[in-house]
Design an enzyme around this catalytic site. Structure first.
Site, short mmCIF file in Angstrom:
data_model
loop_
_atom_site.label_atom_id
_atom_site.label_comp_id
_atom_site.label_asym_id
_atom_site.label_seq_id
_atom_site.Cartn_x
_atom_site.Cartn_y
_atom_site.Cartn_z
N TYR A 291 51.04 24.77 32.81
CA TYR A 291 50.45 23.80 32.56
C TYR A 291 49.13 24.06 33.24
O TYR A 291 48.93 24.85 34.21
CB TYR A 291 51.12 22.70 33.45
CG TYR A 291 50.17 21.37 33.85
CD1 TYR A 291 50.05 20.46 32.67
CD2 TYR A 291 49.51 21.35 34.96
CE1 TYR A 291 49.28 19.39 32.83
CE2 TYR A 291 48.68 20.26 34.71
CZ TYR A 291 48.48 19.24 33.97
OH TYR A 291 47.61 18.25 34.09
N THR B 194 31.84 12.38 -10.48
CA THR B 194 31.92 13.61 -9.85
C THR B 194 30.77 14.09 -9.66
O THR B 194 29.68 14.07 -10.49
CB THR B 194 32.68 14.74 -10.83
OG1 THR B 194 32.12 15.06 -12.09
CG2 THR B 194 34.22 14.15 -11.29
N HIS B 195 30.37 14.78 -8.50
CA HIS B 195 29.13 15.11 -8.13
C HIS B 195 28.11 13.92 -8.12
O HIS B 195 26.95 13.98 -8.26
CB HIS B 195 28.45 16.16 -8.99
CG HIS B 195 29.36 17.16 -9.38
ND1 HIS B 195 29.72 18.29 -8.62
CD2 HIS B 195 30.42 17.35 -10.40
CE1 HIS B 195 30.60 19.09 -9.06
NE2 HIS B 195 30.89 18.45 -10.24
N SER C 284 42.47 10.22 36.41
CA SER C 284 42.77 9.66 35.05
C SER C 284 43.38 8.30 34.88
O SER C 284 43.89 7.73 33.98
CB SER C 284 43.81 10.72 34.22
OG SER C 284 45.11 10.67 35.15
N SER D 218 19.73 -8.20 8.63
CA SER D 218 18.38 -7.42 9.31
C SER D 218 17.76 -8.42 10.11
O SER D 218 17.70 -9.53 9.82
CB SER D 218 17.67 -6.91 8.07
OG SER D 218 16.23 -6.67 8.73
N1 ARG Z 1 47.18 13.41 35.29
C1 ARG Z 1 48.02 14.70 34.86
C2 ARG Z 1 47.87 15.12 33.42
O1 ARG Z 1 47.49 14.23 32.62
C3 ARG Z 1 49.47 14.88 35.28
C4 ARG Z 1 50.05 16.01 35.46
C5 ARG Z 1 49.47 16.54 36.81
N2 ARG Z 1 50.03 17.89 37.07
C6 ARG Z 1 49.29 18.89 37.79
N3 ARG Z 1 50.11 19.91 37.91
N4 ARG Z 1 48.83 18.63 38.53
O2 ARG Z 1 48.12 16.09 33.05
#
Ligand code: ARG
Length: 508
Positions: free
Chosen positions: A317, A156-157, A27, A277
């Site tokens: 989580y 309207t419409h 990420s 265009s």
């Molecule tokens: N990059 C992860 C997220 O955005 C961070 C948390 C990661 N936690 C885990 N238990 N792998 O959620």
């Protein structure tokens, strides 16, 4: 001992990662958004471990000093093979200060860490979004004020329905924009700090969560560690508020596209916000508005995607939540750009007042007002008058005769055929826009009443701006408090480096 990369591996799972999984897993790109917030988060955690007596002063000082360096160097200098910004920062810190960096994650998990950093960043983005919305609101109010008395048929419409004014039409959007600007600063739960919740049930390390929350500019620690790390209520709520506003603003964009059509020709956006265009040399197209309409539709849709990713996950989580963060930033980025573009279009709009007036004068938009006159003067129920005027409208329409003051005599004739005798000047009066727009109804299109509404909306926007200023002040104070805390470790320069991220944005 040299730690191999990726940094967290080599314990329960072996060091190597499948490259496709590495790509799926990372990420880092989306986490650029939270990088500086995450460093602030870490600085406060290190301070709080020291204050809890769990690391000594020199370790804390080394860690914090290293974090300041990491912040100064910026996200481009992070190791790119990390899973996310949290791993990257910790691994970079290890490069800078060595083994001592290993104390940083005591009593903290990436779960409370990411939940905290995302809220911190979202808070900053919300302030910017709110400011952009206030700007759009003001542009709409300026336009409304300038054309407060210019009649235009409201639809309207998509059928010309009743007369209103350009001021009335445009300020409809200003009202919704003002509400949204305030709403983004008031998302429940955004001011509660997840830090210290660890993976989800807290840790054995006695960090002072109130202190951490205060240093990070939150009102208080999140009340429930499970909720704070596993659920994403504030984020979904934020996405929802963006979605609602986006959906309202797609209608502004769409209205303006229609108003600048050849059929209506009531407004024209400036050239720098229009396209042409490749083949039809005469075309000036409202692409900015069309793209805004589509982008905002995506923003509205992202709320649904967010719910889908978040929903049905088991407690607590789950990694799916990382994808939700990406959707959030995507939504915020698209939304912000669209609001800015909309503001510029609104600021630069040319209005053709004659064309606007023509939409009423060339139509039967005054028919309700006429029916109300008939009901009053001929002493019949509104239902009867509605039918009478309906039949009059049908016959006039066939001949292409509009309900405008010049055609008052024809209207009187047609009413006579219905057995309704009205004086020509009364009919002319009711078809006279200047008169009929002066309505005795609160909140109506009446230009004088509209003036009061515009003033109220302007005051509302100023109040939102003050709220935004208050929030910025709070963040500023929290940053200073953090700086004071790190100064006690003999370290400086954190707040200054952090502010660079605010300033960089302001000039960008
Ligand atoms: N990059 C992860 C997220 O955005 C961070 C948390 C990661 N936690 C885990 N238990 N792998 O959620």
């Amino acid at each position: 001992m040299a730690l191999g990369r990726p940094f967290y591996r080599g314990g329960r799972v072996s060091g190597g990662r499948d490259p496709d999984f590495a790509e799926l897993s990372s990420s880092l790109e989306q986490d650029r958004e939270i990088f500086h917030c995450d460093v602030w988060n870490s600085v406060v955690h290190a301070v709080s471990l020291w204050e809890a007596g769990r690391i000594d002063r020199s370790t804390a000082a080394e860690i914090v000093e290293g974090l300041v360096t990491v912040l100064e160097e910026g996200p481009d200098r992070l190791p790119q093979d990390a899973e996310d910004v949290h791993e990257a920062v910790e691994s970079k810190l290890h490069e800078v200060v060595g083994e001592e960096a290993g104390w940083l994650q005591l009593g903290r998990s990436r779960n409370d860490q990411v939940a905290t950093s995302v809220r911190m960043r979202l808070r900053e983005r919300a302030l910017d979004l709110s400011r952009e919305l206030v700007g759009l609101g003001r542009a709409l109010l300026d336009l409304a004020r300038e054309h407060a008395e210019v009649p235009i048929a409201g639809y309207t419409h998509l059928k010309r329905a009743q007369p209103c004014t350009i001021g009335f039409w445009m300020s409809t959007y200003a009202a919704s924009v003002a509400r949204s600007a305030r709403g983004l600063l008031r998302v429940p739960g955004m001011d509660e700090c997840p830090l210290g919740c660890s993976a989800f049930s807290g840790s054995t390390v006695p960090v002072d969560r109130y202190r951490e929350a205060a240093l990070l500019g939150f009102r208080r620690p999140a009340q429930h560690c499970g909720e704070a790390t596993a659920l994403r209520g504030p984020i979904l709520e934020f996405l929802g508020r963006l979605a609602t506003t986006a959906s309202e603003l797609t209608r502004l964009a769409g209205d303006l596209v229609q108003m600048c059509s050849d059929e209506l020709g009531v407004v024209e956006p400036p050239d720098e916000l229009s396209s042409t265009s490749s083949v039809m040399p005469h075309k000036k197209n409202p692409d900015a508005l069309e793209l805004v309409r589509a982008e905002l539709t995506v923003v509205a849709g992202l709320k649904g995607l967010g719910d889908a990713v978040h929903g049905k996950l088991p407690m607590f989580y789950n990694r799916d939540l990382q994808v939700l963060n990406g959707l959030l930033w995507d939504s915020v980025n698209r939304f912000e750009l669209c609001v800015r573009v909309l503001r510029k279009v609104v600021e630069g709009l040319e209005v053709d007042e004659e064309a606007a007036r023509g939409t009423v004068l060339g139509s039967h938009a005054a028919a309700v007002d006429l029916a109300e006159l008939v009901a009053e003067r001929a002493d019949m129920t509104f239902r009867e008058a509605h039918k009478v005027v309906g039949r009059v409208s049908t016959r006039l329409d066939r001949e292409g005769v509009p309900m405008s003051p010049e055609w008052a005599d024809r209207v009187v004739e047609e009413l006579e055929r219905e057995g309704v005798e009205l004086r020509a000047e009364d009919v002319r009066d009711v078809l006279n826009l200047k008169r009929t727009l002066r309505r005795p109804v609160e909140g109506s299109t009446d230009p004088e009443r509209l003036g009061v509404i515009l003033d109220r909306l302007r005051a509302e926007l100023a109040a939102v701006e003050r709220l935004e200023g208050t929030w910025r002040g709070k963040l500023e104070r929290a940053l200073n408090a953090t700086e004071a805390a790190v100064n006690r470790l003999g370290v400086g320069g954190f707040a200054e480096a952090y502010r660079g991220y605010w300033d960089g944005e302001a000039s960008g």
